[in-house]
Design a protein around this motif. Structure first.
Motif, PDB file in Angstrom:
ATOM      1  N   VAL A  24       0.849  -1.202   0.000  1.00  0.00           N
ATOM      2  CA  VAL A  24       0.000   0.000   0.000  1.00  0.00           C
ATOM      3  C   VAL A  24       0.880   1.247   0.000  1.00  0.00           C
ATOM      4  N   ALA A  25       0.716   2.022  -1.083  1.00  0.00           N
ATOM      5  CA  ALA A  25       1.568   3.194  -1.294  1.00  0.00           C
ATOM      6  C   ALA A  25       0.736   4.408  -1.682  1.00  0.00           C
ATOM      7  N   ALA A  26      -0.571   4.369  -1.362  1.00  0.00           N
ATOM      8  CA  ALA A  26      -1.481   5.377  -1.903  1.00  0.00           C
ATOM      9  C   ALA A  26      -1.668   6.613  -1.017  1.00  0.00           C
ATOM     10  N   GLY A  27      -0.962   6.666   0.099  1.00  0.00           N
ATOM     11  CA  GLY A  27      -1.143   7.809   1.008  1.00  0.00           C
ATOM     12  C   GLY A  27      -0.588   9.098   0.421  1.00  0.00           C
ATOM     13  N   ARG A  28      -1.081  10.209   0.944  1.00  0.00           N
ATOM     14  CA  ARG A  28      -0.622  11.508   0.443  1.00  0.00           C
ATOM     15  C   ARG A  28       0.710  11.923   1.059  1.00  0.00           C
ATOM     16  N   GLY A  29       0.959  11.482   2.275  1.00  0.00           N
ATOM     17  CA  GLY A  29       2.191  11.896   2.945  1.00  0.00           C
ATOM     18  C   GLY A  29       2.129  13.335   3.430  1.00  0.00           C
ATOM     19  N   GLU A  30       0.993  13.698   4.016  1.00  0.00           N
ATOM     20  CA  GLU A  30       0.822  15.086   4.454  1.00  0.00           C
ATOM     21  C   GLU A  30       1.855  15.512   5.496  1.00  0.00           C
ATOM     22  N   ARG A  31       2.197  14.595   6.404  1.00  0.00           N
ATOM     23  CA  ARG A  31       3.166  14.960   7.455  1.00  0.00           C
ATOM     24  C   ARG A  31       4.589  15.053   6.931  1.00  0.00           C
ATOM     25  N   LYS A  66       4.042  10.579  -0.788  1.00  0.00           N
ATOM     26  CA  LYS A  66       5.197  10.057  -0.031  1.00  0.00           C
ATOM     27  C   LYS A  66       5.936   8.938  -0.765  1.00  0.00           C
ATOM     28  N   GLY A 124      -7.542   4.270  -2.078  1.00  0.00           N
ATOM     29  CA  GLY A 124      -8.736   5.009  -1.672  1.00  0.00           C
ATOM     30  C   GLY A 124      -8.403   6.128  -0.702  1.00  0.00           C
ATOM     31  N   GLU A 125      -9.447   6.695  -0.114  1.00  0.00           N
ATOM     32  CA  GLU A 125      -9.307   7.838   0.809  1.00  0.00           C
ATOM     33  C   GLU A 125      -8.561   7.457   2.095  1.00  0.00           C
ATOM     34  N   THR A 126      -8.818   6.221   2.576  1.00  0.00           N
ATOM     35  CA  THR A 126      -8.182   5.783   3.818  1.00  0.00           C
ATOM     36  C   THR A 126      -7.298   4.570   3.524  1.00  0.00           C
ATOM     37  N   SER A 157      -7.634   1.514   0.700  1.00  0.00           N
ATOM     38  CA  SER A 157      -6.544   1.122  -0.206  1.00  0.00           C
ATOM     39  C   SER A 157      -6.274  -0.375  -0.107  1.00  0.00           C
ATOM     40  N   LYS A 217       8.675   3.489  10.154  1.00  0.00           N
ATOM     41  CA  LYS A 217       7.806   4.073   9.122  1.00  0.00           C
ATOM     42  C   LYS A 217       8.231   5.514   8.841  1.00  0.00           C
TER      43      LYS A 217
HETATM   44  N1  CTP Z   1      -1.906   4.503   2.685  1.00  0.00           N
HETATM   45  C1  CTP Z   1      -2.641   4.152   1.568  1.00  0.00           C
HETATM   46  N2  CTP Z   1      -3.823   4.806   1.301  1.00  0.00           N
HETATM   47  C2  CTP Z   1      -4.266   5.777   2.125  1.00  0.00           C
HETATM   48  C3  CTP Z   1      -3.526   6.135   3.279  1.00  0.00           C
HETATM   49  C4  CTP Z   1      -2.333   5.469   3.539  1.00  0.00           C
HETATM   50  O1  CTP Z   1      -2.233   3.272   0.805  1.00  0.00           O
HETATM   51  N3  CTP Z   1      -5.412   6.407   1.816  1.00  0.00           N
HETATM   52  C5  CTP Z   1      -0.610   3.843   2.920  1.00  0.00           C
HETATM   53  C6  CTP Z   1       0.554   4.816   2.832  1.00  0.00           C
HETATM   54  O2  CTP Z   1       0.941   4.978   1.469  1.00  0.00           O
HETATM   55  C7  CTP Z   1       1.609   4.183   3.689  1.00  0.00           C
HETATM   56  C8  CTP Z   1       0.777   3.403   4.738  1.00  0.00           C
HETATM   57  O3  CTP Z   1      -0.556   3.337   4.252  1.00  0.00           O
HETATM   58  O4  CTP Z   1       2.445   3.299   2.976  1.00  0.00           O
HETATM   59  C9  CTP Z   1       0.832   4.045   6.114  1.00  0.00           C
HETATM   60  O5  CTP Z   1       0.204   5.319   6.074  1.00  0.00           O
HETATM   61  P1  CTP Z   1       0.844   6.685   6.561  1.00  0.00           P
HETATM   62  O6  CTP Z   1       2.213   6.462   7.092  1.00  0.00           O
HETATM   63  O7  CTP Z   1      -0.165   7.405   7.383  1.00  0.00           O
HETATM   64  O8  CTP Z   1       1.075   7.438   5.165  1.00  0.00           O
HETATM   65  P2  CTP Z   1       0.291   8.685   4.578  1.00  0.00           P
HETATM   66  O9  CTP Z   1      -1.156   8.536   4.838  1.00  0.00           O
HETATM   67  O10 CTP Z   1       0.754   8.811   3.167  1.00  0.00           O
HETATM   68  O11 CTP Z   1       0.919   9.891   5.417  1.00  0.00           O
HETATM   69  P3  CTP Z   1       0.112  11.060   6.175  1.00  0.00           P
HETATM   70  O12 CTP Z   1      -0.792  10.366   7.144  1.00  0.00           O
HETATM   71  O13 CTP Z   1       1.182  11.905   6.797  1.00  0.00           O
HETATM   72  O14 CTP Z   1      -0.652  11.804   5.075  1.00  0.00           O
END
Ligand code: CTP
Ligand code: MG
Length: 221
Positions: A8-15, A22, A80-82, A86, A207
């Motif tokens: 799972v690589a779909a996160g935005r990486g806001e932090r 990210k 997806g959104e969460t 995903s 992480k």
């Molecule tokens: N992830 C995902 N889909 C999402 C949210 C998270 O696939 N909608 C994945 C991220 O890509 C990451 C893993 O879940 O590999 C852990 O999430 P996290 O470390 O929280 O990454 P992000 O959501 O990208 O970062 P942030 O919360 O800072 O935006």
């Protein structure tokens, strides 16, 4: 017995705060995603990989897999959104005959192959899932919004858990089908009454959340 991995690589990486998602932030010369993708593809325990990319980034994710010479990537789908959404998108790509599904965060690039072996092993002993964990060594306190300590939590038996998390495929399918949200996949399986074992994790599975984490992991490479 076939073992499918969902990355799972779909996160935005806001932090982390970079312009790209990210998974495409630079770790050394390459996008962060390259490291965990290559390690899963090379693992002797993994037969096939599903890549869950940030929406709109499927093409660069596939090109990266090609550039790395990956031979096990069977699908690349938008997330997806969460995180749970995903994972669900990834599980939808896993065929019915898969016996085991392993879910890994792309944000934990330094995946030791021993950990993959450790999480898969308990599934042959009747566990529904297994996750890598580290025993909590610091004192743990619950703290209120005003910064005041509410309580000191007894530390015995407390572990923090990481990914990769391995599951009997049917147990994970049922858990994600429930539509619930949890901070990890094991939480969804536990909510359905599944038995999940904790095995020793690895500090290298840190992480990437902030720029400091990325710098630390780059220094370990
Ligand atoms: N992830 C995902 N889909 C999402 C949210 C998270 O696939 N909608 C994945 C991220 O890509 C990451 C893993 O879940 O590999 C852990 O999430 P996290 O470390 O929280 O990454 P992000 O959501 O990208 O970062 P942030 O919360 O800072 O935006
Ligand atoms: Mg997140």
């Amino acid at each position: 017995m076939s073992v499918w991995a969902i990355l799972v690589a779909a996160g935005r990486g806001e932090r982390l705060g970079t312009d790209q998602p990210k998974a495409f932030a630079k770790l050394g010369e390459m996008p962060l995603l390259a490291e965990p993708l290559r390690r899963l593809d090379e693992s002797e325990w993994i037969d096939a990989v599903v890549l869950v990319a940030p929406p709109g980034w499927e093409e660069p994710a596939i090109l990266l897999a090609e550039e790395l010479g990956c031979s096990k990537v069977r699908a690349c789908v938008p997330g997806g959104e969460t995180r749970a959404a995903s994972v669900r998108a990834g599980v939808d790509e896993v065929p019915d005959d898969a016996a085991v599904v392993l879910v890994h965060d792309a944000a934990r690039p330094l995946l030791p192959d021993e950990v993959v072996e450790r999480v898969i092993a308990p599934l042959a002993e009747g566990w529904d899932g297994a996750v890598p964990g580290l025993r909590v060594s610091d004192t743990v306190k619950r703290v209120g919004a005003d910064g005041g300590v509410v309580e000191t939590v007894a530390r015995d038996g407390l572990w923090t858990v990481q990914t990769p998390q391995a599951f009997v495929a049917d147990a994970l399918r049922r858990a994600v089908g429930g539509g619930g949200e949890a901070t990890d996949c094991a939480g969804l399986v536990e909510a359905q009454g599944g038995r999940v074992k904790v095995v020793p994790g690895d500090p290298r599975l840190l992480k990437v959340t902030t720029a400091d984490d990325l710098a630390r992991i780059a220094s370990w490479l």
